[in-house]
Design a protein around this motif. Structure first.
Motif, short mmCIF file in Angstrom:
data_model
loop_
_atom_site.label_atom_id
_atom_site.label_comp_id
_atom_site.label_asym_id
_atom_site.label_seq_id
_atom_site.Cartn_x
_atom_site.Cartn_y
_atom_site.Cartn_z
N PRO A 4 1.32 -1.14 0.38
CA PRO A 4 -0.07 -0.20 0.34
C PRO A 4 0.48 1.44 -0.41
CG PRO A 4 0.15 -1.12 2.06
CD PRO A 4 0.63 -1.72 1.02
N PRO A 5 0.10 2.66 -1.15
CA PRO A 5 1.14 3.64 -0.85
C PRO A 5 1.15 3.98 0.50
CG PRO A 5 -1.37 3.90 -1.00
CD PRO A 5 -0.78 2.38 -1.08
N HIS A 6 1.10 3.69 1.63
CA HIS A 6 1.13 4.33 3.01
C HIS A 6 0.56 3.36 4.03
CE1 HIS A 6 -2.27 6.36 2.83
NE2 HIS A 6 -2.18 6.02 3.60
N LEU A 7 1.34 2.93 5.34
CA LEU A 7 1.12 2.94 6.53
C LEU A 7 -0.04 3.24 6.95
CD1 LEU A 7 1.38 0.68 8.48
CD2 LEU A 7 3.12 1.00 9.28
N GLU A 8 -0.60 2.87 7.94
CA GLU A 8 -0.91 4.72 8.53
C GLU A 8 -2.22 3.55 10.02
OE1 GLU A 8 -5.06 8.14 8.68
OE2 GLU A 8 -2.87 8.06 7.08
N LEU A 9 -1.62 4.61 11.74
CA LEU A 9 -2.09 3.64 12.22
C LEU A 9 -2.50 4.76 13.86
CD1 LEU A 9 0.93 1.11 12.99
CD2 LEU A 9 -1.22 0.07 11.81
N ASP A 10 -3.75 3.84 13.72
CA ASP A 10 -4.21 5.30 15.29
C ASP A 10 -4.02 4.37 16.73
OD1 ASP A 10 -5.21 6.99 13.96
OD2 ASP A 10 -6.67 5.94 13.04
N LEU A 11 -3.18 4.34 17.83
CA LEU A 11 -3.31 4.35 18.53
C LEU A 11 -3.38 5.40 20.20
CD1 LEU A 11 0.26 2.98 19.10
CD2 LEU A 11 -0.25 3.01 16.54
N LEU A 12 -2.99 4.43 21.32
CA LEU A 12 -2.25 5.47 22.05
C LEU A 12 -1.55 4.81 22.13
CD1 LEU A 12 -6.71 3.65 24.30
CD2 LEU A 12 -5.49 6.20 22.96
N ALA A 13 -0.41 6.33 23.06
CA ALA A 13 0.83 5.80 23.16
C ALA A 13 1.15 5.38 24.61
CB ALA A 13 1.44 7.69 22.95
N VAL A 59 0.23 7.03 13.39
CA VAL A 59 1.12 7.37 12.96
C VAL A 59 0.92 6.99 11.61
CG1 VAL A 59 3.41 5.75 13.20
CG2 VAL A 59 2.17 6.14 15.21
N ARG A 60 2.16 7.14 10.72
CA ARG A 60 1.36 7.08 9.64
C ARG A 60 3.00 7.23 8.98
NH1 ARG A 60 0.79 11.21 4.57
NH2 ARG A 60 -0.82 9.65 3.29
N VAL A 61 3.86 6.12 7.98
CA VAL A 61 5.09 5.67 7.13
C VAL A 61 4.63 5.74 5.38
CG1 VAL A 61 6.73 4.29 7.12
CG2 VAL A 61 5.69 4.30 9.10
N VAL A 62 5.21 6.23 5.07
CA VAL A 62 4.92 6.74 3.27
C VAL A 62 6.42 7.05 2.77
CG1 VAL A 62 3.72 8.30 1.97
CG2 VAL A 62 3.47 8.59 4.60
N ARG A 63 5.89 5.88 1.92
CA ARG A 63 7.17 5.84 0.81
C ARG A 63 7.50 6.67 -0.39
NH1 ARG A 63 8.79 -0.66 1.33
NH2 ARG A 63 11.19 0.31 1.34
N ALA A 64 7.94 7.46 -0.77
CA ALA A 64 7.67 8.16 -2.24
C ALA A 64 8.96 8.83 -2.18
CB ALA A 64 6.77 9.36 -1.70
N GLU A 65 9.33 8.78 -3.68
CA GLU A 65 10.54 9.18 -4.31
C GLU A 65 12.13 9.29 -3.54
OE1 GLU A 65 9.30 13.37 -3.98
OE2 GLU A 65 7.35 13.18 -5.43
N CYS A 119 9.58 13.56 10.07
CA CYS A 119 10.92 13.38 9.29
C CYS A 119 11.07 12.35 8.62
CB CYS A 119 11.75 12.26 10.30
SG CYS A 119 11.65 10.78 10.75
N GLU A 120 11.99 13.08 7.63
CA GLU A 120 11.51 12.45 6.52
C GLU A 120 13.17 11.37 6.00
OE1 GLU A 120 11.73 14.64 2.85
OE2 GLU A 120 9.62 15.05 3.35
N LEU A 121 13.50 10.27 5.90
CA LEU A 121 14.78 9.22 5.54
C LEU A 121 14.96 8.98 3.98
CD1 LEU A 121 12.59 7.92 8.72
CD2 LEU A 121 15.85 7.69 9.10
N GLU A 122 16.01 8.70 3.55
CA GLU A 122 16.07 7.63 2.98
C GLU A 122 15.93 6.34 2.71
OE1 GLU A 122 20.56 7.47 0.44
OE2 GLU A 122 20.85 9.39 1.65
N GLU A 123 15.00 6.39 1.78
CA GLU A 123 14.15 5.01 1.89
C GLU A 123 14.34 4.22 2.21
OE1 GLU A 123 11.56 2.37 -1.21
OE2 GLU A 123 11.86 4.23 -1.79
N ALA A 124 14.44 2.99 2.91
CA ALA A 124 15.00 1.58 3.86
C ALA A 124 14.67 0.38 2.62
CB ALA A 124 14.17 1.53 4.49
#
Length: 124
Positions: A4-13, A59-65, A119-124
């Motif tokens: 999927p284009p992104h991971l999105e999770l709603d949770l309690l910290a 929490v959202r993790v997106v891979r792009a470009e 934050c943005e990191l080089e693609e894993a």
């Protein structure tokens, strides 16, 4: 099968939620992602430390470009993260320094419903 284009999770910290969150991020990225997991851990840990256990987060993790973007949103627009210079004797204050060291860039977006630290990191 495409991820999927992104991971999105709603949770309690809660601290006990972090290992599962790290595992979920690793499964989504389907690659070694120690730096991404570190950033997710630090950002959620900051919510726990500064807003309290049980705070709702997204929490959202997106891979792009060729990059991986991590976003952690919480409901408090006032508790802003601050990069500090921790000394050798300090027991805290290194989380954002670690994030700053591994990320290409990071920041905070404020809104009426809270804030998002990203934050943005080089693609894993």
């Amino acid at each position: 099968m495409n991820a999927p284009p992104h991971l999105e999770l709603d949770l309690l910290a809660f601290p006990k939620a972090v290992p599962d969150l790290r595992r979920t991020v690793r499964q989504y990225l389907d690659a070694p992602c120690v730096d991404v997991q570190l950033c997710v851990t630090e950002l959620v840990g900051n919510v726990i430390r500064h807003l309290g256990e049980g705070t709702p987060v997204r929490v959202r993790v997106v891979r792009a470009e060729g990059r991986t973007r991590v976003e952690v949103a919480d409901p408090d627009p006032r508790a802003l993260p601050v990069l500090v210079c921790a000394t050798g004797d300090d027991e805290s204050g290194r989380g954002l320094a670690l994030l700053d060291a591994v990320a290409l860039r990071w920041g905070v977006e404020q809104g009426a419903a809270g804030k998002m630290v990203w934050c943005e990191l080089e693609e894993a």
